[in-house]
Design a protein around this motif. Structure first.
Motif, PDB file in Angstrom:
ATOM      1  N   ALA A  33      -4.321  -1.463  32.351  1.00  0.00           N
ATOM      2  CA  ALA A  33      -3.237  -0.517  32.110  1.00  0.00           C
ATOM      3  C   ALA A  33      -3.490   0.327  30.867  1.00  0.00           C
ATOM      4  N   ALA A  34      -4.214  -0.227  29.888  1.00  0.00           N
ATOM      5  CA  ALA A  34      -4.435   0.466  28.616  1.00  0.00           C
ATOM      6  C   ALA A  34      -5.521   1.533  28.691  1.00  0.00           C
ATOM      7  N   ARG A  35      -6.334   1.500  29.754  1.00  0.00           N
ATOM      8  CA  ARG A  35      -7.407   2.491  29.860  1.00  0.00           C
ATOM      9  C   ARG A  35      -6.814   3.900  29.882  1.00  0.00           C
ATOM     10  N   GLY A  36      -7.318   4.743  29.017  1.00  0.00           N
ATOM     11  CA  GLY A  36      -6.836   6.111  28.953  1.00  0.00           C
ATOM     12  C   GLY A  36      -5.618   6.295  28.076  1.00  0.00           C
ATOM     13  N   VAL A  37      -5.033   5.189  27.601  1.00  0.00           N
ATOM     14  CA  VAL A  37      -3.872   5.282  26.716  1.00  0.00           C
ATOM     15  C   VAL A  37      -4.295   5.217  25.260  1.00  0.00           C
ATOM     16  N   LEU A  38      -5.157   4.240  24.931  1.00  0.00           N
ATOM     17  CA  LEU A  38      -5.660   4.101  23.573  1.00  0.00           C
ATOM     18  C   LEU A  38      -6.922   3.244  23.604  1.00  0.00           C
ATOM     19  N   PRO A  39      -7.796   3.408  22.606  1.00  0.00           N
ATOM     20  CA  PRO A  39      -9.030   2.614  22.567  1.00  0.00           C
ATOM     21  C   PRO A  39      -8.751   1.146  22.288  1.00  0.00           C
ATOM     22  N   LEU A  40      -9.723   0.303  22.676  1.00  0.00           N
ATOM     23  CA  LEU A  40      -9.585  -1.140  22.561  1.00  0.00           C
ATOM     24  C   LEU A  40     -10.595  -1.693  21.567  1.00  0.00           C
ATOM     25  N   ALA A  41     -10.129  -2.616  20.726  1.00  0.00           N
ATOM     26  CA  ALA A  41     -11.014  -3.398  19.865  1.00  0.00           C
ATOM     27  C   ALA A  41     -10.889  -4.849  20.302  1.00  0.00           C
ATOM     28  N   THR A  42     -12.014  -5.473  20.662  1.00  0.00           N
ATOM     29  CA  THR A  42     -11.966  -6.846  21.161  1.00  0.00           C
ATOM     30  C   THR A  42     -12.042  -7.862  20.015  1.00  0.00           C
ATOM     31  N   THR A  43     -11.433  -7.504  18.920  1.00  0.00           N
ATOM     32  CA  THR A  43     -11.254  -8.423  17.798  1.00  0.00           C
ATOM     33  C   THR A  43      -9.783  -8.382  17.411  1.00  0.00           C
ATOM     34  N   ALA A  44      -9.246  -9.536  17.036  1.00  0.00           N
ATOM     35  CA  ALA A  44      -7.835  -9.628  16.693  1.00  0.00           C
ATOM     36  C   ALA A  44      -7.590  -9.139  15.273  1.00  0.00           C
ATOM     37  N   LEU A  45      -6.359  -8.689  15.036  1.00  0.00           N
ATOM     38  CA  LEU A  45      -5.956  -8.445  13.658  1.00  0.00           C
ATOM     39  C   LEU A  45      -5.846  -9.773  12.918  1.00  0.00           C
ATOM     40  N   ARG A  46      -6.177  -9.749  11.641  1.00  0.00           N
ATOM     41  CA  ARG A  46      -5.961 -10.920  10.793  1.00  0.00           C
ATOM     42  C   ARG A  46      -4.543 -10.885  10.217  1.00  0.00           C
ATOM     43  N   LEU A  47      -4.114 -12.030   9.756  1.00  0.00           N
ATOM     44  CA  LEU A  47      -2.781 -12.099   9.152  1.00  0.00           C
ATOM     45  C   LEU A  47      -2.640 -11.116   7.995  1.00  0.00           C
ATOM     46  N   ASP A  48      -3.699 -10.953   7.203  1.00  0.00           N
ATOM     47  CA  ASP A  48      -3.608 -10.043   6.061  1.00  0.00           C
ATOM     48  C   ASP A  48      -3.653  -8.573   6.467  1.00  0.00           C
ATOM     49  N   GLN A  49      -3.870  -8.294   7.758  1.00  0.00           N
ATOM     50  CA  GLN A  49      -3.850  -6.921   8.266  1.00  0.00           C
ATOM     51  C   GLN A  49      -2.575  -6.617   9.053  1.00  0.00           C
ATOM     52  N   LEU A  50      -1.718  -7.606   9.193  1.00  0.00           N
ATOM     53  CA  LEU A  50      -0.595  -7.478  10.105  1.00  0.00           C
ATOM     54  C   LEU A  50       0.361  -6.359   9.701  1.00  0.00           C
ATOM     55  N   ARG A  51       0.475  -6.080   8.410  1.00  0.00           N
ATOM     56  CA  ARG A  51       1.381  -5.016   7.973  1.00  0.00           C
ATOM     57  C   ARG A  51       0.882  -3.642   8.401  1.00  0.00           C
ATOM     58  N   GLU A  52      -0.368  -3.568   8.829  1.00  0.00           N
ATOM     59  CA  GLU A  52      -0.904  -2.300   9.326  1.00  0.00           C
ATOM     60  C   GLU A  52      -0.514  -2.055  10.782  1.00  0.00           C
ATOM     61  N   ALA A  53      -0.018  -3.093  11.463  1.00  0.00           N
ATOM     62  CA  ALA A  53       0.313  -2.957  12.880  1.00  0.00           C
ATOM     63  C   ALA A  53       1.579  -2.119  13.056  1.00  0.00           C
ATOM     64  N   THR A  54       1.543  -1.219  14.025  1.00  0.00           N
ATOM     65  CA  THR A  54       2.714  -0.405  14.353  1.00  0.00           C
ATOM     66  C   THR A  54       3.458  -0.954  15.565  1.00  0.00           C
ATOM     67  N   GLU A  55       2.757  -1.719  16.404  1.00  0.00           N
ATOM     68  CA  GLU A  55       3.378  -2.358  17.564  1.00  0.00           C
ATOM     69  C   GLU A  55       2.618  -3.644  17.857  1.00  0.00           C
TER      70      GLU A  55
END
Length: 270
Positions: A200-222
């Motif tokens: 479903a995400a194809r064509g909507v936004l690029p994919l990174a096959t690595t998870a966000l870390r806890l210390d990066q979570l504040r950068e998440a918008t959704e």
């Protein structure tokens, strides 16, 4: 309503003792590999062949190789679902070679309010022994962890040694940051619903096959969870971190719309 469990190895369902929950039903059958699915339209399922392959792969990773008879599995499950008689069913398949079991309960969708407002998650000190396999022995670990979650918390999230948010106790986890969709590839279960969400995400936004870390979570918008029972469920808080505006975002809404289209297209009768 009790959970009805059937052995469906031969294509003819043989009913076993009823249980009060899927967790209790799993304890009635031998340890093995499991996969959970739900019906659509009474007897329709999505990616049934994929579920069977995952059962075989998981059992093989446990050192218990065996081949499933796809025709017998489909025929047996169709008869078991019909015997259970629910409008919609949630099914846990357990493959303990050479035996295949199906525990069936009514499928009750989550309240619409959870999709409108989003849910909260917390990190939990739980590790999956082998992310390649859905092992029924993990189900008891997850049950205990769910019982310890704080009130009003929907899911517990597993964290890697590097702080990466790997997956939920019974879900996959996605986060959007800097316009990129992040989800763990190597250290999390490759859920079937997750695969459909990636489509479903194809064509909507690029994919990174690595998870966000806890210390990066504040950068998440959704952020959101995915599973057969949840579909795509927005996440608005993890521990004490608010995700984005604290409300489900437009990317999650678009992916839900596309996901529902895929489900409608890919559902086939048992």
């Amino acid at each position: 309503m009790p959970v009805r469990t059937f052995e469906i190895t031969s294509g003819e369902p043989v009913e076993m003792r009823c249980a009060a929950s899927l967790s209790e039903a799993s304890a009635l059958v031998p340890p093995g590999a499991y996969s959970t699915l739900r019906t659509h339209g009474g007897d329709g399922v999505v990616a049934f062949a994929h579920h069977l392959r995952r059962l075989e792969d998981s059992a093989a990773a446990q050192g218990r190789p065996g081949r499933l008879d796809a025709v017998a599995a489909r025929t047996g499950l169709a008869a078991a679902v019909a015997a259970a008689g629910h409008a919609e069913s949630r099914v846990r398949l357990t493959w303990a070679p050479p035996h295949l079991f199906a525990a069936i309960e009514p499928f009750e969708p989550l309240p619409a309010a959870l999709y409108e407002a989003g849910v909260s998650c917390v990190t939990v000190p739980v590790r999956r022994h082998d992310p390649r396999t859905k092992d029924t022995r993990f189900l008891e670990t997850a049950r205990v962890a769910y019982g310890a979650l704080p009130p009003e918390t929907h899911e517990g999230l597993l964290v890697g040694e590097d702080g990466a948010l790997l997956e939920g106790l019974s879900s996959n986890f996605f986060a959007v940051a800097a316009g990129i969709l992040h989800t763990e590839e190597e250290r999390a279960l490759a859920g079937i619903t997750r695969t459909l969400v990636l489509e479903a995400a194809r064509g909507v936004l690029p994919l990174a096959t690595t998870a966000l870390r806890l210390d990066q979570l504040r950068e998440a918008t959704e952020a959101f969870l995915t599973s057969a029972s949840r579909g795509i469920l927005p996440v608005v808080r993890v521990d004490d971190v608010r995700i984005g505006t604290g409300r489900p975002g437009p990317i999650t809404a678009e992916l839900r719309r596309r996901f529902d289209e895929i489900i409608a297209r890919e559902t086939e009768p048992l």
